[in-house]
Design a protein around this motif. Sequence first.
Motif, PDB file in Angstrom:
ATOM      1  N   GLN A 173       0.744  -1.166   0.049  1.00 21.87           N
ATOM      2  CA  GLN A 173      -0.120   0.000   0.019  1.00 21.87           C
ATOM      3  C   GLN A 173       0.768   1.146   0.024  1.00 21.87           C
ATOM      4  OE1 GLN A 173      -2.977   0.244   3.150  1.00 21.87           O
ATOM      5  NE2 GLN A 173      -3.595   1.883   2.545  1.00 21.87           N
ATOM      6  N   GLN A 174       2.035   1.275   0.817  1.00 23.27           N
ATOM      7  CA  GLN A 174       2.664   2.540   1.040  1.00 23.27           C
ATOM      8  C   GLN A 174       3.577   2.749  -0.288  1.00 23.27           C
ATOM      9  OE1 GLN A 174       4.913   1.838   4.739  1.00 23.27           O
ATOM     10  NE2 GLN A 174       4.018   3.590   5.517  1.00 23.27           N
ATOM     11  N   GLU A 175       4.164   1.540  -0.901  1.00 20.28           N
ATOM     12  CA  GLU A 175       4.886   1.523  -2.056  1.00 20.28           C
ATOM     13  C   GLU A 175       3.993   2.250  -3.370  1.00 20.28           C
ATOM     14  OE1 GLU A 175       7.552  -2.229  -1.055  1.00 20.28           O
ATOM     15  OE2 GLU A 175       5.975  -2.391  -2.234  1.00 20.28           O
ATOM     16  N   SER A 176       2.650   1.639  -3.402  1.00 21.27           N
ATOM     17  CA  SER A 176       1.695   2.131  -4.369  1.00 21.27           C
ATOM     18  C   SER A 176       1.481   3.612  -4.366  1.00 21.27           C
ATOM     19  CB  SER A 176       0.333   1.355  -4.160  1.00 21.27           C
ATOM     20  OG  SER A 176       0.446  -0.092  -4.747  1.00 21.27           O
ATOM     21  N   ARG A 177       1.613   3.898  -3.247  1.00 21.12           N
ATOM     22  CA  ARG A 177       1.413   5.454  -2.784  1.00 21.12           C
ATOM     23  C   ARG A 177       2.392   6.388  -3.576  1.00 21.12           C
ATOM     24  NH1 ARG A 177       0.189   7.429   3.099  1.00 21.12           N
ATOM     25  NH2 ARG A 177      -1.217   5.868   3.043  1.00 21.12           N
ATOM     26  N   ILE A 178       3.570   5.903  -3.311  1.00 21.58           N
ATOM     27  CA  ILE A 178       4.607   6.445  -4.152  1.00 21.58           C
ATOM     28  C   ILE A 178       4.599   6.519  -5.676  1.00 21.58           C
ATOM     29  CG2 ILE A 178       7.156   6.652  -4.338  1.00 21.58           C
ATOM     30  CD1 ILE A 178       6.349   7.525  -1.583  1.00 21.58           C
ATOM     31  N   VAL A 179       4.468   5.257  -6.099  1.00 17.42           N
ATOM     32  CA  VAL A 179       4.364   5.194  -7.548  1.00 17.42           C
ATOM     33  C   VAL A 179       3.219   5.705  -8.282  1.00 17.42           C
ATOM     34  CG1 VAL A 179       4.339   3.363  -9.510  1.00 17.42           C
ATOM     35  CG2 VAL A 179       5.805   2.710  -7.500  1.00 17.42           C
ATOM     36  N   LEU A 180       2.034   5.677  -7.914  1.00 12.46           N
ATOM     37  CA  LEU A 180       0.941   6.361  -8.345  1.00 12.46           C
ATOM     38  C   LEU A 180       0.976   7.671  -8.203  1.00 12.46           C
ATOM     39  CD1 LEU A 180      -1.899   3.950  -7.186  1.00 12.46           C
ATOM     40  CD2 LEU A 180      -0.663   3.821  -9.434  1.00 12.46           C
ATOM     41  N   GLY A 181       1.482   8.231  -6.986  1.00 11.38           N
ATOM     42  CA  GLY A 181       1.663   9.493  -6.672  1.00 11.38           C
ATOM     43  C   GLY A 181       2.638  10.148  -7.755  1.00 11.38           C
ATOM     44  N   LEU A 182       3.703   9.423  -8.124  1.00 15.37           N
ATOM     45  CA  LEU A 182       4.676  10.356  -9.183  1.00 15.37           C
ATOM     46  C   LEU A 182       3.913  10.108 -10.564  1.00 15.37           C
ATOM     47  CD1 LEU A 182       7.951   8.641  -7.704  1.00 15.37           C
ATOM     48  CD2 LEU A 182       7.098  11.052  -7.552  1.00 15.37           C
ATOM     49  N   ASN A 183       3.197   8.835 -10.768  1.00 17.33           N
ATOM     50  CA  ASN A 183       2.613   8.875 -12.087  1.00 17.33           C
ATOM     51  C   ASN A 183       1.830   9.832 -12.280  1.00 17.33           C
ATOM     52  OD1 ASN A 183       3.908   6.915 -13.765  1.00 17.33           O
ATOM     53  ND2 ASN A 183       3.091   5.247 -12.394  1.00 17.33           N
ATOM     54  N   GLU A 184       0.664  10.056 -11.460  1.00 18.28           N
ATOM     55  CA  GLU A 184      -0.267  11.028 -11.547  1.00 18.28           C
ATOM     56  C   GLU A 184       0.172  12.460 -11.954  1.00 18.28           C
ATOM     57  OE1 GLU A 184      -2.502  10.555  -7.954  1.00 18.28           O
ATOM     58  OE2 GLU A 184      -3.571   8.818  -8.519  1.00 18.28           O
ATOM     59  N   ARG A 185       1.446  12.716 -11.118  1.00 13.51           N
ATOM     60  CA  ARG A 185       1.870  13.875 -11.547  1.00 13.51           C
ATOM     61  C   ARG A 185       2.988  14.176 -12.457  1.00 13.51           C
ATOM     62  NH1 ARG A 185       1.658  12.936  -6.060  1.00 13.51           N
ATOM     63  NH2 ARG A 185       1.229  14.740  -4.650  1.00 13.51           N
TER      64      ARG A 185
ATOM     65  N   ARG B  51      18.495   4.433  -8.033  1.00 13.48           N
ATOM     66  CA  ARG B  51      19.150   5.834  -7.405  1.00 13.48           C
ATOM     67  C   ARG B  51      19.785   6.342  -8.636  1.00 13.48           C
ATOM     68  NH1 ARG B  51      23.274   5.163  -2.486  1.00 13.48           N
ATOM     69  NH2 ARG B  51      24.457   4.834  -4.002  1.00 13.48           N
ATOM     70  N   ALA B  52      19.631   7.630  -8.767  1.00  8.50           N
ATOM     71  CA  ALA B  52      20.344   8.591  -9.796  1.00  8.50           C
ATOM     72  C   ALA B  52      21.766   9.173  -9.182  1.00  8.50           C
ATOM     73  CB  ALA B  52      19.431   9.666 -10.573  1.00  8.50           C
ATOM     74  N   SER B  53      21.272   9.610  -7.896  1.00 12.81           N
ATOM     75  CA  SER B  53      22.493  10.316  -7.419  1.00 12.81           C
ATOM     76  C   SER B  53      22.241  10.569  -5.747  1.00 12.81           C
ATOM     77  CB  SER B  53      22.823  11.787  -7.875  1.00 12.81           C
ATOM     78  OG  SER B  53      21.900  12.587  -7.778  1.00 12.81           O
ATOM     79  N   TRP B  54      22.709  10.947  -4.955  1.00 17.48           N
ATOM     80  CA  TRP B  54      22.613  11.012  -3.609  1.00 17.48           C
ATOM     81  C   TRP B  54      21.183  11.558  -3.287  1.00 17.48           C
ATOM     82  CZ3 TRP B  54      24.612   7.240  -0.666  1.00 17.48           C
ATOM     83  CH2 TRP B  54      25.898   7.083  -0.975  1.00 17.48           C
ATOM     84  N   GLY B  55      20.100  11.006  -2.795  1.00 14.64           N
ATOM     85  CA  GLY B  55      18.844  11.483  -2.554  1.00 14.64           C
ATOM     86  C   GLY B  55      17.960  11.927  -4.132  1.00 14.64           C
ATOM     87  N   LYS B  56      18.459  11.275  -4.851  1.00 14.06           N
ATOM     88  CA  LYS B  56      17.553  11.352  -6.201  1.00 14.06           C
ATOM     89  C   LYS B  56      17.631  10.085  -6.781  1.00 14.06           C
ATOM     90  CE  LYS B  56      19.030  16.077  -7.226  1.00 14.06           C
ATOM     91  NZ  LYS B  56      19.791  17.227  -8.350  1.00 14.06           N
ATOM     92  N   TYR B  57      16.089   9.824  -7.199  1.00 10.14           N
ATOM     93  CA  TYR B  57      15.764   8.691  -7.862  1.00 10.14           C
ATOM     94  C   TYR B  57      14.894   8.725  -9.006  1.00 10.14           C
ATOM     95  CZ  TYR B  57      17.166   7.277  -3.170  1.00 10.14           C
ATOM     96  OH  TYR B  57      17.880   7.048  -1.776  1.00 10.14           O
ATOM     97  N   LEU B  58      15.192   7.798  -9.711  1.00 10.93           N
ATOM     98  CA  LEU B  58      14.465   7.661 -11.126  1.00 10.93           C
ATOM     99  C   LEU B  58      13.004   6.583 -10.848  1.00 10.93           C
ATOM    100  CD1 LEU B  58      16.685   7.803 -13.996  1.00 10.93           C
ATOM    101  CD2 LEU B  58      15.767   9.738 -13.062  1.00 10.93           C
ATOM    102  N   LEU B  59      12.168   6.909 -11.535  1.00 11.79           N
ATOM    103  CA  LEU B  59      10.824   5.900 -11.456  1.00 11.79           C
ATOM    104  C   LEU B  59      10.915   5.048 -12.690  1.00 11.79           C
ATOM    105  CD1 LEU B  59       8.132   4.683 -10.242  1.00 11.79           C
ATOM    106  CD2 LEU B  59       7.083   6.690 -11.761  1.00 11.79           C
ATOM    107  N   ILE B  60      10.922   3.877 -12.511  1.00 17.07           N
ATOM    108  CA  ILE B  60      10.829   2.689 -13.678  1.00 17.07           C
ATOM    109  C   ILE B  60       9.465   2.606 -14.076  1.00 17.07           C
ATOM    110  CG2 ILE B  60      11.734   0.757 -14.758  1.00 17.07           C
ATOM    111  CD1 ILE B  60      13.846   2.793 -13.798  1.00 17.07           C
ATOM    112  N   PRO B  61       9.006   3.291 -14.847  1.00 18.63           N
ATOM    113  CA  PRO B  61       7.212   3.220 -15.076  1.00 18.63           C
ATOM    114  C   PRO B  61       6.802   1.801 -15.125  1.00 18.63           C
ATOM    115  CG  PRO B  61       8.268   4.217 -17.043  1.00 18.63           C
ATOM    116  CD  PRO B  61       9.441   4.025 -15.998  1.00 18.63           C
ATOM    117  N   PRO B  62       5.475   1.629 -15.128  1.00 18.23           N
ATOM    118  CA  PRO B  62       5.002   0.336 -15.299  1.00 18.23           C
ATOM    119  C   PRO B  62       5.094  -0.344 -16.507  1.00 18.23           C
ATOM    120  CG  PRO B  62       3.388   1.738 -13.960  1.00 18.23           C
ATOM    121  CD  PRO B  62       4.769   2.577 -14.392  1.00 18.23           C
ATOM    122  N   GLU B  63       4.901   0.389 -17.838  1.00 15.12           N
ATOM    123  CA  GLU B  63       4.791   0.069 -18.965  1.00 15.12           C
ATOM    124  C   GLU B  63       6.283  -0.533 -19.458  1.00 15.12           C
ATOM    125  OE1 GLU B  63       5.379   4.566 -19.347  1.00 15.12           O
ATOM    126  OE2 GLU B  63       4.243   3.088 -18.285  1.00 15.12           O
ATOM    127  N   GLN B  64       7.266  -0.451 -18.600  1.00 14.04           N
ATOM    128  CA  GLN B  64       8.542  -0.960 -18.877  1.00 14.04           C
ATOM    129  C   GLN B  64       8.708  -2.176 -18.433  1.00 14.04           C
ATOM    130  OE1 GLN B  64      12.084   1.300 -18.775  1.00 14.04           O
ATOM    131  NE2 GLN B  64      11.093   3.213 -18.906  1.00 14.04           N
TER     132      GLN B  64
END
Length: 287
Positions: free
Chosen positions: A10-22, A58-71
């Motif tokens: 549930q918590q992980e979905s909040r992150i993935v869906l939240g970033l996708n919606e934005r 992780r892209a760099s310290w404190g920064k992350y890339l989202l790997i989208p569902p379609e991949q």
Amino acid sequence: MEPATRSLSQQESRIVLGLNERGRREATREEIIKLLGGGPKAADHVIESLRRKGWLERASWGKYLLIPPEQGPDVLGDSNLLALASYIATPYYIGYGTAAAHYGLTTQHRNVIILVTPVHLRERQVGGARVRIVNPAPKKFFGFESVDVLGYNVMISDREKTAIDCVDRPALAGGAGEAATILATASRRFDWNKAAEYLERIGSGALVRRFGWLADHVKAELPQEVRERLLRLAARSRNAWLGPAPMRKVPGAIGYDKAWHVFVNVPREELHGSAGLGQRKAIRKEK
């Protein structure tokens, strides 16, 4: 070892869906903490879980890339590695052999990503690749553009600048033979006026001589007016060579060329595969 699953709590979905919606493809640690509404420790636990499952990288310290569902589950291809490398420095561009591979100008497989930037940094690893940092002369830091790489904006040298860079520093392209192949393949879709403008902007007569000789070697369709322009630019330099300095002549080297006044200190065998490669093949019509 069992393959990583991409299922979400549930918590992980909040992150993935939240970033996708934005419409976001990247996030900072602080943003993830806010999305979860909890403390840093809980957020770090979710981040680590998403990284393990292949949703975040992780892209760099404190920064992350989202790997989208379609991949899907195959989340760490070469294109994602380019996106990760793009977060190492600003400004930057992906260049030389790495850019050539992106455009399909070479078939060489590389596990080194070449990042061109005026920022002085040490080499580092992203995913399974080594990132080599190249610090160019200021006059050479141009000729790149934003390219969409599977949803990520990555700065990559354009086709003309990629070929010129590879001729300028063949070691970063896989050697003189590979630089010739890259030029030959790129030249079939070249903007020759742009290439001439780039060479004039760099202002190196020696580079123009090497470029001109290789263009003739691969039989690129170089317009006569551009050829004359390059010959004028080449006059800025008296001595030029391709390969190691000619005080140490390579066995079997091609030797001196009078047209471009360049000593080709490269074995004929190394350039054999690229000879005439820039010619467009005529399409044979059926009778």
